[in-house]
Design a protein around this motif. Structure first.
Motif, PDB file in Angstrom:
ATOM      1  N   ASP A  18      -2.893  -1.162  -2.431  1.00 10.10           N
ATOM      2  CA  ASP A  18      -2.461  -0.125  -3.360  1.00 10.10           C
ATOM      3  C   ASP A  18      -1.539   0.846  -2.626  1.00 10.10           C
ATOM      4  OD1 ASP A  18      -2.261   1.600  -5.531  1.00 10.10           O
ATOM      5  OD2 ASP A  18      -4.023   2.727  -4.888  1.00 10.10           O
ATOM      6  N   GLU A  19      -0.320   0.963  -3.095  1.00  9.95           N
ATOM      7  CA  GLU A  19       0.651   1.844  -2.443  1.00  9.95           C
ATOM      8  C   GLU A  19       0.692   3.180  -3.178  1.00  9.95           C
ATOM      9  OE1 GLU A  19       5.248   1.495  -1.566  1.00  9.95           O
ATOM     10  OE2 GLU A  19       4.094  -0.101  -0.641  1.00  9.95           O
ATOM     11  N   THR A  20       0.001   4.161  -2.626  1.00  7.83           N
ATOM     12  CA  THR A  20      -0.078   5.484  -3.229  1.00  7.83           C
ATOM     13  C   THR A  20       1.127   6.315  -2.797  1.00  7.83           C
ATOM     14  OG1 THR A  20      -2.482   5.330  -3.129  1.00  7.83           O
ATOM     15  CG2 THR A  20      -1.559   7.498  -3.497  1.00  7.83           C
TER      16      THR A  20
END
Length: 66
Positions: A18-20
């Motif tokens: 997950d690329e926040t």
């Protein structure tokens, strides 16, 4: 532009996940302070803070200093 962390394994390969994205550098650093142990446990060895595509700093090891 936003901030994000590039996560890599011990060989320097990007670790997918997950690329926040964060509005500020402070927000990104606060998030890392909260989750670094989880990242380390999932195979992330080091991180680099990016602003857009430019490196702000890193790579920085997630392993505690001895």
């Amino acid at each position: 532009m936003d901030y994000r962390w590039r996560c890599q394994d011990a060989r320097g390969r990007d670790v997918p996940g997950d690329e926040t994205h964060f509005a500020t550098q402070t927000d990104a650093e606060s998030w890392l302070r909260d989750v670094w142990q989880d990242l380390l446990g999932s195979g992330v060895d080091r991180v680099t803070l990016l602003h857009g595509e430019a490196e702000v700093y890193g790579p920085m090891s997630l392993h505690p200093a001895s």
